[in-house]
Motif scaffolding. Structure first.
Motif, short mmCIF file in Angstrom:
data_model
loop_
_atom_site.label_atom_id
_atom_site.label_comp_id
_atom_site.label_asym_id
_atom_site.label_seq_id
_atom_site.Cartn_x
_atom_site.Cartn_y
_atom_site.Cartn_z
N GLY A 144 0.83 -1.21 0.00
CA GLY A 144 0.00 0.00 0.00
C GLY A 144 0.86 1.26 0.00
N TRP A 145 1.92 1.21 0.80
CA TRP A 145 2.81 2.38 0.84
C TRP A 145 3.53 2.56 -0.49
N LEU A 146 3.98 1.45 -1.07
CA LEU A 146 4.72 1.54 -2.34
C LEU A 146 3.85 2.09 -3.47
N VAL A 147 2.57 1.69 -3.52
CA VAL A 147 1.75 2.21 -4.62
C VAL A 147 1.48 3.70 -4.42
N GLY A 148 1.51 4.16 -3.17
CA GLY A 148 1.43 5.61 -2.92
C GLY A 148 2.74 6.28 -3.27
N PHE A 149 3.84 5.62 -2.97
CA PHE A 149 5.19 6.16 -3.25
C PHE A 149 5.37 6.36 -4.76
N MET A 150 4.63 5.57 -5.56
CA MET A 150 4.74 5.70 -7.02
C MET A 150 4.39 7.12 -7.48
N HIS A 151 3.52 7.78 -6.73
CA HIS A 151 3.19 9.18 -7.06
C HIS A 151 4.43 10.08 -6.95
N TYR A 152 5.40 9.66 -6.13
CA TYR A 152 6.53 10.54 -5.83
C TYR A 152 7.73 10.30 -6.77
N LEU A 153 7.59 9.32 -7.67
CA LEU A 153 8.77 8.92 -8.44
C LEU A 153 9.32 10.04 -9.33
N GLY A 154 8.43 10.90 -9.84
CA GLY A 154 8.90 11.96 -10.73
C GLY A 154 9.31 13.22 -9.98
N ARG A 155 9.26 13.19 -8.65
CA ARG A 155 9.52 14.41 -7.88
C ARG A 155 11.00 14.79 -7.86
N GLU A 156 11.22 16.11 -7.72
CA GLU A 156 12.62 16.55 -7.69
C GLU A 156 13.10 16.82 -6.27
N GLY A 157 12.17 16.94 -5.31
CA GLY A 157 12.64 17.09 -3.93
C GLY A 157 11.94 18.15 -3.10
N GLU A 158 11.39 19.17 -3.74
CA GLU A 158 10.82 20.28 -2.97
C GLU A 158 9.28 20.30 -3.02
N GLU A 159 8.69 19.23 -3.53
CA GLU A 159 7.24 19.26 -3.75
C GLU A 159 6.43 19.12 -2.47
N MET A 160 6.97 18.36 -1.49
CA MET A 160 6.20 18.02 -0.28
C MET A 160 5.83 19.28 0.52
N SER A 161 4.57 19.36 0.92
CA SER A 161 4.08 20.47 1.76
C SER A 161 4.56 21.83 1.26
N ALA A 162 4.37 22.06 -0.03
CA ALA A 162 4.90 23.29 -0.64
C ALA A 162 4.03 24.50 -0.36
N PHE A 163 2.70 24.28 -0.18
CA PHE A 163 1.78 25.41 -0.06
C PHE A 163 0.74 25.18 1.03
N ARG A 164 0.15 26.30 1.46
CA ARG A 164 -1.08 26.23 2.24
C ARG A 164 -2.17 27.00 1.48
N ILE A 165 -3.40 26.85 1.96
CA ILE A 165 -4.52 27.51 1.28
C ILE A 165 -4.68 28.90 1.89
N PRO A 166 -4.56 29.95 1.09
CA PRO A 166 -4.64 31.30 1.66
C PRO A 166 -6.01 31.53 2.30
N GLY A 167 -6.03 32.08 3.49
CA GLY A 167 -7.30 32.31 4.20
C GLY A 167 -7.79 31.07 4.92
N GLY A 168 -7.18 29.92 4.63
CA GLY A 168 -7.55 28.69 5.34
C GLY A 168 -8.37 27.75 4.47
N ALA A 169 -8.19 26.46 4.74
CA ALA A 169 -8.89 25.43 3.99
C ALA A 169 -10.40 25.49 4.27
N GLY A 170 -10.76 25.86 5.50
CA GLY A 170 -12.17 25.95 5.87
C GLY A 170 -12.86 27.05 5.08
N ALA A 171 -12.17 28.17 4.90
CA ALA A 171 -12.76 29.29 4.15
C ALA A 171 -12.96 28.90 2.70
N LEU A 172 -12.03 28.12 2.15
CA LEU A 172 -12.20 27.65 0.76
C LEU A 172 -13.47 26.81 0.67
N CYS A 173 -13.66 25.92 1.65
CA CYS A 173 -14.86 25.06 1.62
C CYS A 173 -16.14 25.91 1.72
#
Ligand SMILES: Cc1cc2nc3c(=O)[nH]c(=O)nc-3n(C[C@H](O)[C@H](O)[C@H](O)COP(=O)(O)OP(=O)(O)OC[C@H]3O[C@@H](n4cnc5c(N)ncnc54)[C@H](O)[C@@H]3O)c2cc1C
Length: 425
Positions: free
Chosen positions: A173-202
């Motif tokens: 299960g972890w490996l099939v999720g890790f497949m999403h990361y194979l093309g990554r260069e290194g800085e993609e993880m937790s790159a952004f937050r939602i301005p004003g908050g995720a709740g406000a977007l909803c």
């Protein structure tokens, strides 16, 4: 065609928007007194604003980024990196990682990459890899690390991503999720937050809909007949042509289906595990962590696990995100906010003096989530995963746990697109 959507987290809200755009009539129901589900921006007034639930967007979460664009929101780049790492009284920064831990980290990644080469999507087609499905991620991490510090680091890193201890996560299960990361260069993880908050977007997503959400409407029973579906709520009933249920698996387990769902579906719902996750957020008079080459992000070997600058408004907030066994420590504390503060003070004594107040959000005991987010437990992929998403007649299933991006906001949006495709087509 009239479609009922039950559960107005981001998956339900997105499905509603897509269905309305396709010309369907939707009826919206939510158990809580607010929309957003596990996206919950808390606003205490006077600039005290923080995310109690989902917070970070990876740079390749294209659906989330496109959604922000639709609402004219530019993603907020993360602050506070690189993380500070604290292990057995020693400190460093993530970009200056101890050599032994870095080597172990690279070794784990290389082994995972190698194993992914033989795997394919969808995950349940990897029937030749039953051994991987029955193995635990924790064992794999132990096998590919050589130093204690390296083992601590990879365990901490993947626990944070999975929302649960690696010993509860299946390797396949972890490996099939890790497949999403194979093309990554290194800085993609937790790159952004939602301005004003995720709740406000909803909230904005809900306001943009033609239909009005029915809040405070917990679903209790679903009765499916040849000409439609009857939804029975705590107060009242509703008849629709089809329904989308976005409830997290433990909440879905509490709903009664007439006739019963297939055994395969019921087993898949039961086997879909949610991580044990708590967030503790402290307000301070001053953001003592800003400056001095640091901005609040820390991963440590103590039970507070991980902190970052959680301020979404003007008031300084430090947030801790704790998963797995350690989360139980805070759940059992009589005053987890103060006990957690004492723990933070072990690393930074100034915290005590500048503390104002704090809050804990225990997602494991939240009655409509009963966990942080889904992970794929040992044995889940080959036996259950293919049964979690498909519809049962007029009953359709969405939510992050039904997606290939399991656990993420991106996955919730992915599931909304899939389920709307099922109905419209
Ligand atoms: C602490 C925490 C941190 C996280 N961090 C991140 C992160 O950084 N990045 C990321 O991508 N993801 C993160 N996540 C995961 C992310 O929040 C979820 O994947 C996403 O919000 C799930 O959306 P959903 O619509 O599938 O489910 P939900 O948001 O749970 O929506 C389901 C809805 O169903 C409702 N419901 C439940 N039972 C009933 C019932 N009986 N009747 C009617 N309604 C019902 C619920 O109230 C809820 O509103 C985090 C989650 C938590 C808890």
């Amino acid at each position: 065609m009239r479609v009922g959507i039950v559960g107005l987290g981001i998956a339900g809200l997105r499905a509603a928007a897509l269905l309305e755009a396709a010309g369907a009539e939707v009826s919206l129901f939510e158990a809580r007194d607010r929309v957003g589900g596990r996206l919950h921006t808390v606003d205490k007034g006077y600039g005290v604003v923080y995310e109690a639930g989902g917070e970070w967007i990876d740079a390749d979460h294209h659906r989330v980024l496109a959604l922000l664009h639709e609402f004219n929101l530019g993603p907020d780049p993360r602050v506070g990196w690189p993380k500070r790492l604290c292990w057995r009284g020693k400190q460093t920064r993530e970009d200056l990682m101890w050599n032994d831990a870095l080597e172990d980290d690279l070794r784990v990644e290389a082994a995972a990459r190698e194993m992914c080469r033989d795997l394919r999507q969808p995950p349940w087609e990897n029937t030749a890899f039953e051994d991987l499905d029955n193995r635990r991620l924790g064992d794999f991490l132990r096998e590919h690390t050589q130093s204690e510090r390296g083992l601590w680091w990879v365990m901490a890193k993947y626990r944070s991503d999975e929302g649960e201890d690696p010993d509860r996560v299946g390797l396949l299960g972890w490996l099939v999720g890790f497949m999403h990361y194979l093309g990554r260069e290194g800085e993609e993880m937790s790159a952004f937050r939602i301005p004003g908050g995720a709740g406000a977007l909803c909230q904005q997503m809900a306001l943009a809909l033609g239909a009005e959400p029915n809040l405070n409407s917990p679903l209790r029973r679903v009765r499916q007949g040849p000409d439609g579906v009857e939804l029975i709520f705590e107060h009242g009933k509703e008849k629709v042509d089809a329904v989308i249920l976005t409830l997290p698996p433990p909440a879905l387990e509490r709903v009664v289906f007439e006739p019963a769902l297939s055994t395969a579906k019921r087993c898949a719902i039961e086997a879909s595990e949610m991580g044990r996750v708590v967030k503790i957020c402290w307000q301070f008079r001053e953001a003592w962590w800003r400056g001095d080459e640091w901005s609040g992000s820390m991963q440590c070997d103590g039970p507070i696990q991980q902190t970052w600058d959680g301020s979404m408004g003007t008031a300084p907030i430090l947030s801790a995100y704790v998963c797995g066994d350690d989360s139980v420590i805070w759940q059992n504390e009589r005053n987890p906010v103060l006990a957690g503060l004492r723990e933070v003070t072990r690393y930074w004594p100034e915290a005590q003096e500048l503390y104002v107040r704090g809050w804990m959000h225990d997602w494991t005991r939240d009655p409509y989530a009963m966990g942080g987010f889904a992970h794929l437990a040992p044995g889940y992929v080959l036996e259950h995963m293919k049964h979690i998403a498909p519809p049962d007649g007029r009953i359709h299933f969405a939510g992050e746990h039904t997606a290939s991006w399991v656990g993420f906001i991106e996955g919730a949006l992915e599931s909304a697109e899939r389920v709307v495709g099922e109905i419209v087509n």
